[in-house]
Design an enzyme around this catalytic site. Structure first.
Site, PDB file in Angstrom:
ATOM      1  N   ARG A   1       0.828  -1.227   0.000  1.00 46.41           N
ATOM      2  CA  ARG A   1       0.000   0.000   0.000  1.00 46.41           C
ATOM      3  C   ARG A   1       0.854   1.265   0.000  1.00 46.41           C
ATOM      4  NH1 ARG A   1      -2.064   2.436   4.170  1.00 46.41           N
ATOM      5  NH2 ARG A   1      -2.001   0.639   5.561  1.00 46.41           N
ATOM      6  N   ASP A   8      -5.995  13.682 -18.519  1.00 47.64           N
ATOM      7  CA  ASP A   8      -6.263  12.256 -18.702  1.00 47.64           C
ATOM      8  C   ASP A   8      -5.745  11.920 -20.093  1.00 47.64           C
ATOM      9  OD1 ASP A   8      -7.339   9.785 -19.326  1.00 47.64           O
ATOM     10  OD2 ASP A   8      -9.191  10.122 -18.199  1.00 47.64           O
ATOM     11  N   TYR A  66     -14.266  11.629 -19.823  1.00 46.34           N
ATOM     12  CA  TYR A  66     -14.733  10.272 -19.521  1.00 46.34           C
ATOM     13  C   TYR A  66     -15.889  10.390 -18.523  1.00 46.34           C
ATOM     14  CZ  TYR A  66     -14.893   5.801 -17.141  1.00 46.34           C
ATOM     15  OH  TYR A  66     -15.332   4.642 -16.570  1.00 46.34           O
ATOM     16  N   LYS A  95      -6.586   0.511 -20.327  1.00 48.70           N
ATOM     17  CA  LYS A  95      -6.778   0.709 -21.772  1.00 48.70           C
ATOM     18  C   LYS A  95      -5.479   0.388 -22.534  1.00 48.70           C
ATOM     19  CE  LYS A  95     -10.937   1.736 -20.627  1.00 48.70           C
ATOM     20  NZ  LYS A  95     -10.914   2.047 -19.233  1.00 48.70           N
TER      21      LYS A  95
HETATM   22  C1  LIG Z   1     -10.545   8.155 -20.795  1.00 49.30           C
HETATM   23  C2  LIG Z   1     -10.749   7.326 -19.568  1.00 49.30           C
HETATM   24  N1  LIG Z   1     -10.277   7.765 -18.402  1.00 49.30           N
HETATM   25  C3  LIG Z   1     -10.445   7.072 -17.270  1.00 49.30           C
HETATM   26  C4  LIG Z   1     -11.148   5.877 -17.251  1.00 49.30           C
HETATM   27  C5  LIG Z   1     -11.339   5.146 -15.951  1.00 49.30           C
HETATM   28  O1  LIG Z   1     -10.488   4.039 -15.892  1.00 49.30           O
HETATM   29  P1  LIG Z   1     -10.774   2.684 -15.090  1.00 49.30           P
HETATM   30  O2  LIG Z   1     -11.988   2.057 -15.679  1.00 49.30           O
HETATM   31  O3  LIG Z   1      -9.507   1.915 -15.281  1.00 49.30           O
HETATM   32  O4  LIG Z   1     -10.987   3.066 -13.662  1.00 49.30           O
HETATM   33  C6  LIG Z   1     -11.654   5.366 -18.438  1.00 49.30           C
HETATM   34  C7  LIG Z   1     -12.399   4.104 -18.446  1.00 49.30           C
HETATM   35  O5  LIG Z   1     -13.088   3.771 -19.384  1.00 49.30           O
HETATM   36  C8  LIG Z   1     -11.451   6.120 -19.636  1.00 49.30           C
HETATM   37  O6  LIG Z   1     -11.930   5.695 -20.806  1.00 49.30           O
END
Ligand SMILES: Cc1ncc(COP(=O)(O)O)c(C=O)c1O
Length: 390
Positions: free
Chosen positions: A48, A174, A102, A199
């Site tokens: 952790r 992001d 997202y 991803k």
């Molecule tokens: C652009 C983007 N950011 C963040 C996330 C969140 O990621 P996680 O599902 O691994 O928590 C996603 C998930 O689909 C995403 O497409």
């Protein structure tokens, strides 16, 4: 050899390996221990605390990929995003975000920030001028996502970084859709780079993970909160993620090539009303994307011509799977309205330009001709249904 001189595929393959001094194995050994003997109380290892041998090694690879000083790995993209946001925001602070994000990030802010007393403004679109207009005396963070989900809009990285510096704010991105192969925001002055490693970094639709890359100082601040929130990744998955990243460069470059070909094919197709792909010259942000990306990515969205049912089209596909996630080696498709943006109101979706028939395609590494044939056959099937009904 200096790390910054290595090519991307060499970084993916070699940087951040756990040395196997005892047996000289060709891959990193996996340390699953949750208890480590220590001589110095300040140097105790515990999963952790983000400091197991496998976590520390993979963080070096992630930092090298994002041209950052340091990195942290989390149990999911949302763990990385939520921990990073909360590390830089407290009661009374304000954050400005684009509204094309997202859906999970938008939900986190809408559902949780009020109870922390954190103010927020979602601007419509991704123009730097609109970010500037939304700044308040208590603004602390600017948050962007480029290319954005699901319409692939592009935000100007350099101008956002300059704006943040001018007002003494932290800039966060992001970078999931681009991956570190196609975009390195730190080179443009952005402070904190986040990924859903589920991803492209994972790339095989079998790992849930998150990552953050930034300066040592900023990573330490995120670590201080992260160790309390407890969103670290199990070492077995860390080890799998290291293995996945070895092929990141070759996967993403193939996905870039395939996506460009498919975007061009769709943009000329008589049954397609609109294609959203930053690598098409017709995309309003094409020049900006070209100036800040190394490749245009494997994600694109499109709308069928009026009268053609998007859901039926999706159901008619044989090779391309309908799934929630993205960025695997296999091509996948989804309807933002039915999945990622389902919790956002119809009015908000309209404001963002997300139509009911919009489909988001994550292009895989298959042979392009097979992806095209699958789309072609599904379109024929949907059209034949329309003819029978009319
Ligand atoms: C652009 C983007 N950011 C963040 C996330 C969140 O990621 P996680 O599902 O691994 O928590 C996603 C998930 O689909 C995403 O497409």
């Amino acid at each position: 050899m200096a790390k910054d001189k290595l090519g991307i595929n060499t970084v993916c393959t070699h940087v951040g390996e756990v040395a196997d001094d005892k047996f000289k194995g060709a891959v990193s050994p996996l340390y699953m221990a949750t208890a480590y003997a220590f001589e110095d109380i300040d140097e105790k290892r515990y999963p952790r605390y983000f400091n197991t041998p496998n976590q520390q090694a993979l963080c070096k690879k992630l930092a090298a990929l994002e041209h950052a000083e340091a990195a942290l790995i989390f149990s999911s993209g949302m763990a990385a995003i939520s921990t990073s946001l909360l590390a830089f925001l407290q009661k009374g602070d304000h954050i400005v975000l684009q509204n094309t994000l997202y859906g999970g990030t938008t939900n986190f802010i809408n559902e949780e920030f009020n109870k922390f007393g954190i103010e927020y403004t979602f601007i419509n679109g991704s123009q730097v001028e609109d970010f500037e207009k939304a700044l308040q005396p208590n603004t602390k963070v600017i948050y962007i996502e480029t290319p954005s989900n699901p319409l692939l809009t592009i935000t100007d990285l350099s101008r956002i970084a300059k704006l943040a510096k001018k007002h003494n704010l932290v800039s966060m991105i992001d970078n999931t859709f681009a991956s570190p192969v196609n975009q390195n925001p730190i080179d443009f002055g952005i402070d904190i780079v986040m990924h859903s490693a589920t991803k492209y970094l994972g790339g095989h639709s079998d790992i849930l993970a998150g990552a953050v890359a930034a300066s040592e100082e900023n990573i330490d601040r995120i670590f201080q909160l992260g160790k309390n929130l407890g969103g670290t990744l199990s070492d077995y998955t860390v080890w799998l993620l290291e293995r996945s990243i070895k092929t990141l460069g070759i996967r993403v470059k193939t996905q870039n090539k395939n996506a460009k070909k498919i975007a061009k094919y769709l943009s000329k197709h008589k049954d397609i009303a609109q294609v959203y792909y930053p690598g098409l010259k017709s995309h309003p942000d094409y020049e900006l994307a070209k100036s800040q990306m190394n490749g245009f990515g494997g994600m694109l969205s499109f709308e069928l011509k009026e009268g053609l049912d998007a859901l039926e089209f999706q159901k008619s596909l044989r090779l391309i799977k309908s799934v929630m996630s993205l960025a695997g080696v296999e091509s996948t498709i989804m309807s933002p309205v039915l999945t990622s943006h389902a919790l956002i109101s119809e009015e908000e979706r309209k404001e963002q330009g997300i139509k009911d028939g919009l489909l988001r395609l994550s292009v895989g590494i298959e042979d392009t001709k097979d992806i095209v044939e699958d789309i072609e056959k599904a379109l024929e099937k949907v059209k034949s249904q329309v003819e029978v009904l009319s």
